[in-house]
Scaffold this motif. Structure first.
Motif, PDB file in Angstrom:
ATOM      1  N   TYR A 168      85.446  -7.148  61.466  1.00  0.00           N
ATOM      2  CA  TYR A 168      86.324  -5.731  62.567  1.00  0.00           C
ATOM      3  C   TYR A 168      86.214  -4.505  62.851  1.00  0.00           C
ATOM      4  CZ  TYR A 168      90.712  -3.481  62.693  1.00  0.00           C
ATOM      5  OH  TYR A 168      91.885  -3.146  63.065  1.00  0.00           O
ATOM      6  N   VAL A 169      86.377  -4.885  64.318  1.00  0.00           N
ATOM      7  CA  VAL A 169      86.237  -3.337  64.908  1.00  0.00           C
ATOM      8  C   VAL A 169      87.524  -2.661  65.641  1.00  0.00           C
ATOM      9  CG1 VAL A 169      83.435  -3.970  65.351  1.00  0.00           C
ATOM     10  CG2 VAL A 169      85.194  -4.736  67.121  1.00  0.00           C
ATOM     11  N   TYR A 170      87.122  -0.905  65.987  1.00  0.00           N
ATOM     12  CA  TYR A 170      87.752  -0.564  66.337  1.00  0.00           C
ATOM     13  C   TYR A 170      87.224   0.112  67.764  1.00  0.00           C
ATOM     14  CZ  TYR A 170      91.248   2.434  69.298  1.00  0.00           C
ATOM     15  OH  TYR A 170      91.954   2.964  70.458  1.00  0.00           O
ATOM     16  N   GLY A 171      86.296   1.025  66.924  1.00  0.00           N
ATOM     17  CA  GLY A 171      85.103   1.926  67.244  1.00  0.00           C
ATOM     18  C   GLY A 171      85.409   3.223  67.838  1.00  0.00           C
ATOM     19  N   GLU A 172      86.616   3.608  68.696  1.00  0.00           N
ATOM     20  CA  GLU A 172      87.008   4.837  69.534  1.00  0.00           C
ATOM     21  C   GLU A 172      87.664   5.717  68.326  1.00  0.00           C
ATOM     22  OE1 GLU A 172      88.722   3.305  73.028  1.00  0.00           O
ATOM     23  OE2 GLU A 172      86.617   1.723  73.713  1.00  0.00           O
ATOM     24  N   ASN A 223      79.375   8.270  76.719  1.00  0.00           N
ATOM     25  CA  ASN A 223      79.311   7.425  75.380  1.00  0.00           C
ATOM     26  C   ASN A 223      80.711   6.608  75.356  1.00  0.00           C
ATOM     27  OD1 ASN A 223      76.049   7.725  75.999  1.00  0.00           O
ATOM     28  ND2 ASN A 223      77.280  10.161  75.057  1.00  0.00           N
ATOM     29  N   ILE A 224      81.290   6.168  75.241  1.00  0.00           N
ATOM     30  CA  ILE A 224      82.548   5.187  75.263  1.00  0.00           C
ATOM     31  C   ILE A 224      81.849   3.864  75.155  1.00  0.00           C
ATOM     32  CG2 ILE A 224      84.719   4.140  75.401  1.00  0.00           C
ATOM     33  CD1 ILE A 224      86.351   6.726  74.541  1.00  0.00           C
ATOM     34  N   GLY A 225      81.548   2.827  74.677  1.00  0.00           N
ATOM     35  CA  GLY A 225      81.215   1.881  75.256  1.00  0.00           C
ATOM     36  C   GLY A 225      79.808   1.909  75.105  1.00  0.00           C
ATOM     37  N   ILE A 226      78.965   2.810  75.066  1.00  0.00           N
ATOM     38  CA  ILE A 226      77.324   3.044  75.104  1.00  0.00           C
ATOM     39  C   ILE A 226      77.139   2.760  72.734  1.00  0.00           C
ATOM     40  CG2 ILE A 226      75.572   4.403  75.734  1.00  0.00           C
ATOM     41  CD1 ILE A 226      77.684   4.689  78.163  1.00  0.00           C
ATOM     42  N   ILE A 227      77.560   4.360  73.064  1.00  0.00           N
ATOM     43  CA  ILE A 227      77.193   4.735  71.503  1.00  0.00           C
ATOM     44  C   ILE A 227      77.198   3.825  70.430  1.00  0.00           C
ATOM     45  CG2 ILE A 227      77.359   6.847  70.008  1.00  0.00           C
ATOM     46  CD1 ILE A 227      76.468   8.728  70.998  1.00  0.00           C
ATOM     47  N   ASN A 228      78.719   3.784  70.651  1.00  0.00           N
ATOM     48  CA  ASN A 228      80.044   3.214  69.684  1.00  0.00           C
ATOM     49  C   ASN A 228      79.344   1.563  69.748  1.00  0.00           C
ATOM     50  OD1 ASN A 228      79.881   2.805  71.834  1.00  0.00           O
ATOM     51  ND2 ASN A 228      83.020   2.449  71.520  1.00  0.00           N
ATOM     52  N   THR A 229      79.070   1.000  70.657  1.00  0.00           N
ATOM     53  CA  THR A 229      78.806  -0.913  70.400  1.00  0.00           C
ATOM     54  C   THR A 229      76.797  -0.967  70.062  1.00  0.00           C
ATOM     55  OG1 THR A 229      79.775  -1.332  72.485  1.00  0.00           O
ATOM     56  CG2 THR A 229      78.140  -2.367  72.328  1.00  0.00           C
ATOM     57  N   ARG A 230      76.441   0.165  70.655  1.00  0.00           N
ATOM     58  CA  ARG A 230      75.044   0.207  69.614  1.00  0.00           C
ATOM     59  C   ARG A 230      74.989   0.431  68.268  1.00  0.00           C
ATOM     60  NH1 ARG A 230      70.256  -0.020  70.562  1.00  0.00           N
ATOM     61  NH2 ARG A 230      68.209   0.825  68.988  1.00  0.00           N
ATOM     62  N   ASP A 231      75.506   1.688  67.765  1.00  0.00           N
ATOM     63  CA  ASP A 231      76.016   1.661  66.512  1.00  0.00           C
ATOM     64  C   ASP A 231      76.044   0.584  65.562  1.00  0.00           C
ATOM     65  OD1 ASP A 231      75.032   3.798  66.394  1.00  0.00           O
ATOM     66  OD2 ASP A 231      77.232   5.239  66.107  1.00  0.00           O
ATOM     67  N   GLN A 232      77.235  -0.122  65.989  1.00  0.00           N
ATOM     68  CA  GLN A 232      77.856  -1.097  65.613  1.00  0.00           C
ATOM     69  C   GLN A 232      76.939  -2.618  65.676  1.00  0.00           C
ATOM     70  OE1 GLN A 232      81.144  -2.210  64.378  1.00  0.00           O
ATOM     71  NE2 GLN A 232      81.784  -0.529  64.740  1.00  0.00           N
ATOM     72  N   ALA A 233      75.774  -2.342  66.228  1.00  0.00           N
ATOM     73  CA  ALA A 233      75.613  -3.831  66.570  1.00  0.00           C
ATOM     74  C   ALA A 233      74.462  -3.126  65.894  1.00  0.00           C
ATOM     75  CB  ALA A 233      74.418  -4.200  68.361  1.00  0.00           C
ATOM     76  N   MET A 234      73.757  -2.667  65.584  1.00  0.00           N
ATOM     77  CA  MET A 234      72.379  -1.969  64.901  1.00  0.00           C
ATOM     78  C   MET A 234      72.624  -2.575  63.430  1.00  0.00           C
ATOM     79  SD  MET A 234      69.860  -1.571  66.604  1.00  0.00           S
ATOM     80  CE  MET A 234      71.053  -3.082  67.776  1.00  0.00           C
ATOM     81  N   ALA A 235      74.399  -2.075  62.882  1.00  0.00           N
ATOM     82  CA  ALA A 235      74.091  -2.032  61.825  1.00  0.00           C
ATOM     83  C   ALA A 235      74.299  -3.313  61.356  1.00  0.00           C
ATOM     84  CB  ALA A 235      75.706  -1.182  61.676  1.00  0.00           C
ATOM     85  N   ALA A 236      75.245  -4.118  62.557  1.00  0.00           N
ATOM     86  CA  ALA A 236      75.064  -5.284  61.734  1.00  0.00           C
ATOM     87  C   ALA A 236      73.950  -5.785  62.105  1.00  0.00           C
ATOM     88  CB  ALA A 236      75.919  -6.033  63.679  1.00  0.00           C
ATOM     89  N   LYS A 237      73.120  -5.883  62.597  1.00  0.00           N
ATOM     90  CA  LYS A 237      71.618  -5.822  62.730  1.00  0.00           C
ATOM     91  C   LYS A 237      71.146  -6.411  60.754  1.00  0.00           C
ATOM     92  CE  LYS A 237      68.133  -6.614  65.575  1.00  0.00           C
ATOM     93  NZ  LYS A 237      67.157  -5.241  67.186  1.00  0.00           N
ATOM     94  N   GLU A 238      70.849  -4.430  60.273  1.00  0.00           N
ATOM     95  CA  GLU A 238      70.861  -4.407  58.812  1.00  0.00           C
ATOM     96  C   GLU A 238      71.515  -5.409  58.303  1.00  0.00           C
ATOM     97  OE1 GLU A 238      67.615  -2.713  58.563  1.00  0.00           O
ATOM     98  OE2 GLU A 238      67.796  -2.225  60.354  1.00  0.00           O
ATOM     99  N   ILE A 239      73.229  -5.650  58.077  1.00  0.00           N
ATOM    100  CA  ILE A 239      73.819  -5.923  57.571  1.00  0.00           C
ATOM    101  C   ILE A 239      73.568  -7.670  57.669  1.00  0.00           C
ATOM    102  CG2 ILE A 239      76.068  -7.278  57.087  1.00  0.00           C
ATOM    103  CD1 ILE A 239      76.931  -4.847  58.263  1.00  0.00           C
ATOM    104  N   LEU A 240      72.896  -8.217  58.271  1.00  0.00           N
ATOM    105  CA  LEU A 240      72.308  -9.904  59.005  1.00  0.00           C
ATOM    106  C   LEU A 240      71.399 -10.136  57.924  1.00  0.00           C
ATOM    107  CD1 LEU A 240      72.763 -11.094  62.590  1.00  0.00           C
ATOM    108  CD2 LEU A 240      74.159 -10.699  60.469  1.00  0.00           C
ATOM    109  N   LYS A 241      70.229  -9.277  57.397  1.00  0.00           N
ATOM    110  CA  LYS A 241      69.345  -9.129  56.756  1.00  0.00           C
ATOM    111  C   LYS A 241      69.551  -9.865  55.199  1.00  0.00           C
ATOM    112  CE  LYS A 241      65.886  -5.643  58.757  1.00  0.00           C
ATOM    113  NZ  LYS A 241      65.935  -4.335  58.854  1.00  0.00           N
ATOM    114  N   TRP A 242      71.049  -9.084  55.122  1.00  0.00           N
ATOM    115  CA  TRP A 242      71.514  -9.631  53.560  1.00  0.00           C
ATOM    116  C   TRP A 242      71.581 -10.554  52.806  1.00  0.00           C
ATOM    117  CZ3 TRP A 242      76.468  -6.216  53.316  1.00  0.00           C
ATOM    118  CH2 TRP A 242      76.245  -5.414  53.460  1.00  0.00           C
ATOM    119  N   ASN A 243      70.974 -11.262  52.229  1.00  0.00           N
ATOM    120  CA  ASN A 243      71.105 -12.461  51.959  1.00  0.00           C
ATOM    121  C   ASN A 243      72.076 -13.786  51.774  1.00  0.00           C
ATOM    122  OD1 ASN A 243      67.871 -12.290  51.486  1.00  0.00           O
ATOM    123  ND2 ASN A 243      67.590 -12.262  48.651  1.00  0.00           N
ATOM    124  N   PHE A 244      72.989 -13.287  51.366  1.00  0.00           N
ATOM    125  CA  PHE A 244      74.317 -13.764  51.145  1.00  0.00           C
ATOM    126  C   PHE A 244      75.152 -13.959  53.379  1.00  0.00           C
ATOM    127  CE2 PHE A 244      75.425  -9.567  49.548  1.00  0.00           C
ATOM    128  CZ  PHE A 244      76.585  -9.694  51.110  1.00  0.00           C
TER     129      PHE A 244
END
Length: 719
Positions: free
Chosen positions: A497-501, A550-571
């Motif tokens: 669930y995102v808002y990000g602004e 940087n709206i649409g730039i920094i917030n998008t990258r932060d969300q994606a890079m955090a998701a990338k780390e979360i996708l490493k979780w075993n479950f």
């Protein structure tokens, strides 16, 4: 024995009296710590110091006998608290129900009558008494009127009000982005009225089309300045009631390229006015003479990004940015120029500026108690998902936490005007909202009697907090929802669930998750909400303002890079990754789907800004600069730029009657997706606004559409 019985009887009476008070609907009286509540359609007033006593100041029979019909939606009190205006039969203007009918009642006699006779029903706005209790002023159809309470004579003070010339209230963009609704102020002596005049003559209409409510379609125009378009011209005038002449304040700067978001009287002939430049990176505070119109600069603040003149995430309208202290010789001003949001004291001549809240954490000003010289602010030094009340003495500069330690989580306060009492509401992810009335000295609870009742929230999922650090060394706070039968040895689909602004945060220590996603979690989903850089959380100036241009730039990258780390979780099942957001969150959802298609497989975007050029000038230019100066950033920030990259499953939803994020955004996105032969799902709701909740069955249909799509394209259940 009689004495024991008498003590028990008095205690029981006290408990009975207190337990009948509905403090959830508490409304404070002006300049006091008394409050009123509606008790079975009777208006009861309580003193926060004497909760065992209440006074019915106006009965439903008295209201009925005067001809009053409708619900008591709001009361407006005079300065002596002997007369009230009842607001009823309200109608929506933009986001809020800010026009309706007003009834005047004299509390001594209980008699009253309806104001504004001869004016259109439900057309009166922001009615309020003069301090001398002789007149009531209000706005109707963009003009200001004054009604004498003795003669009942109604006098129209402004004569030029139209849909484009707006007196005493504001246009769409001022309300939406500068939290301005009530557009006039009585002078302290009741002799004159200061008011805003918005000239939107040169501001273009955005045209919406209603295809359903008549045989032939018709156009619904909305005066709406988009990014890059000049603001409406705004000025402040002072009307003298005796002469009916208007003096215009001579505030420096081009009225077509500045904003005047705040104004207040500081004396019978003096006003303070806060001005923002077009870029909103310079705030000027002026002292203005009401008679001559002359103005002098008191204070100026500049920023490399933008200057906040109010708490953008508070939801409070019309609050003045300055609080007078030292018998009017100084004022309090909030600024994050030193890296944290802090409170400063500035002398009225502008020669002295003193830092008051000195700790290395954000302090968002909430209230001031002039008797004890106590500043109350919202802070959270160690956990940005939470909120606590802190107090600072104006003289000693000593700061301490006011909220007791047992109230872990998110704490909200509705202060009495004198800053002595407050309604305190607390919650966290493990307990529901709970409310009490407190005396702010020592945070002493005065209602209800007994221990605080911390109740576990009724929900069919669990919540927990976590932190995740990205490859960019950015640490984000997160809230995670899990099914109650969660099995860590299995893999689950994840739904972000995102808002990000800059207008809101989503990873808050509160008891409930996003409604749409929460409905799916029990079926076997992991729900996650993250707050990226640029969101209004208490992590300092750099965190909040690095999103500038940087709206649409920094917030998008932060969300994606955090998701990338979360996708490493075993479950977590990396093949079933969904994302959802609305409005600004809808734009982030699209950017994530389009820019990071290998991470996000499915998304639901609702009422999204698809091109930054399409949104209003005040919001967009505040955070992105003017398009003429940052065209590359505008293009990079806009989801439509990347629509050709869609690989996954998209459901796009919009209402054609959205006066905030226009339906135009949907059609431009649709054209781009069609151009590149991208398959997607679409749900359009005729004539629904930004909230898409009008019309029978709409909310249910929207929820069912949302859930059906996710169940199909990101199936539930552990594997």
């Amino acid at each position: 024995m009689k004495k024991i019985f008498l003590i028990f009887y008095l205690f029981a009476q006290t408990m009975f009296a207190q337990n009948t008070i509905n403090i959830d609907k508490l409304n404070w009286l002006p300049e006091s710590h008394s409050f009123w509540v509606n008790e079975q359609d009777n208006i009861a007033v309580y003193d926060a110091k004497k909760l065992t006593e209440n006074k019915i100041v106006l009965t439903k029979d008295q209201m009925k006998s005067s001809g009053f019909q409708g619900e008591v939606e709001k009361l407006v009190w005079n300065s002596t608290k002997t007369k009230v205006l009842i607001y009823t039969n309200s109608k929506k203007v933009w986001r809020g129900n800010t026009k309706g009918d007003y009834w005047y009642f004299d509390l001594a006699s209980g008699k009253g009558y309806q104001l504004g006779k001869g004016l259109d029903p439900s057309s009166l706005m922001f009615a309020k008494f003069s301090n001398d209790n002789i007149n009531v002023a209000y706005v109707s159809k963009h003009n200001i009127y004054v009604e004498n309470l003795q003669s009942h004579v109604i006098k129209q003070l402004t004569k030029d009000g139209t849909a484009k010339i707006i007196n005493g209230t504001f246009d769409w963009v001022y309300e939406e982005e500068l939290a301005c609704r009530d557009g006039f102020r009585w002078s302290p002596d009741g002799s004159s009225i200061a008011f805003w005049r918005v000239d939107a003559t040169d501001t273009k209409y955005h045209l919406m089309i209603n295809n359903t409510d008549s045989l032939y379609s018709y156009v619904v125009p909305v005066e709406y300045p988009k990014a890059g378009e000049k603001p409406s011209s705004v000025k402040i005038g002072v009307i003298n009631l005796a002469s009916e002449k208007t003096n215009w304040l001579a505030i420096p700067g081009d009225a077509d390229n500045n904003y005047l978001p705040r104004m207040e009287w500081t004396g019978n002939n003096e006003l303070m006015v806060v001005q923002l430049n077009r870029h909103q990176n310079e705030a000027n505070i002026y002292s203005c003479n009401a008679s001559s119109g002359t103005s002098s600069l008191i204070y100026q603040e500049k920023s490399n990004a933008w200057v906040d003149v109010f708490d953008i995430s508070s939801g409070v309208y019309d609050g003045f940015s300055c609080t007078l202290v030292d018998n009017g010789k100084s004022f309090l001003w909030s600024s994050d120029a030193d890296g944290w949001m802090h409170v400063y004291k500035i002398s009225m001549d502008g020669k002295k500026k003193e830092l008051i809240t000195k700790e290395s954490f954000d302090s968002y000003f909430l209230a001031y108690n002039k008797e004890t010289k106590t500043i109350y602010s919202s802070s959270s030094p160690t956990d940005a998902t939470q909120r606590y009340l802190y107090e600072t003495n104006l003289d000693t500069k000593k700061t301490k936490r006011t909220t007791p330690m047992e109230f872990d989580g998110t704490n909200e306060y509705k202060f009495s005007p004198d800053g002595a009492f407050a309604k305190h509401t607390n919650s966290n992810i493990n307990r529901s909202w709970n409310t009490r009335l407190v005396a702010l000295k020592n945070h002493e609870k005065i209602f209800p009697i007994g221990k605080d009742n911390f109740v576990k929230p009724e929900r069919d999922y669990s919540l927990e907090k976590f932190k995740v650090k990205t490859i960019d060394n950015v640490e984000l706070d997160g809230i995670m929802a899990k099914p109650l039968d969660f099995d860590p040895t299995k893999k689950y689909p994840v739904f972000f669930y995102v808002y990000g602004e800059p207008m809101a945060s989503v990873a808050n220590d509160e008891p409930y998750f996003n409604d749409f996603i929460a409905a799916l979690v029990p079926a076997g989903y992991i729900g996650i909400a993250l707050d990226n850089r640029g969101t209004p959380v208490m992590k300092g100036t750099q965190w909040r303002k690095c999103i500038y241009k940087n709206i649409g730039i920094i917030n998008t990258r932060d969300q994606a890079m955090a998701a990338k780390e979360i996708l490493k979780w075993n479950f977590i099942d990396t093949d079933r990754v969904a994302v959802h957001g609305w409005s600004g969150g809808g734009a982030v959802t699209l950017n994530l789907l389009f820019q990071y298609p290998d991470i996000y497989k499915t998304g639901v975007a609702i009422a999204a800004v698809t091109d930054q050029h399409f949104y209003d000038n005040i919001y967009t230019e505040r955070y992105m600069g003017l398009p003429s100066e940052s065209e590359a950033a505008y293009k990079q920030a806009s989801p439509v730029t990347y629509a050709k990259n869609l690989k996954g499953n998209l459901l796009y939803i919009h209402g054609t009657g959205d006066d905030n994020v226009h339906y135009k955004n949907a059609e431009v996105l649709i054209n781009e997706l069609v151009k590149y032969d991208k398959m997607f799902n679409l749900m359009i709701y005729p004539n629904r606004t930004h909230s898409i909740n009008e019309g029978e069955g709409t909310s249910q249909h929207l929820g069912d559409t949302f859930i059906k799509f996710i169940l199909e394209y990101s199936p539930p259940g552990a594997k």
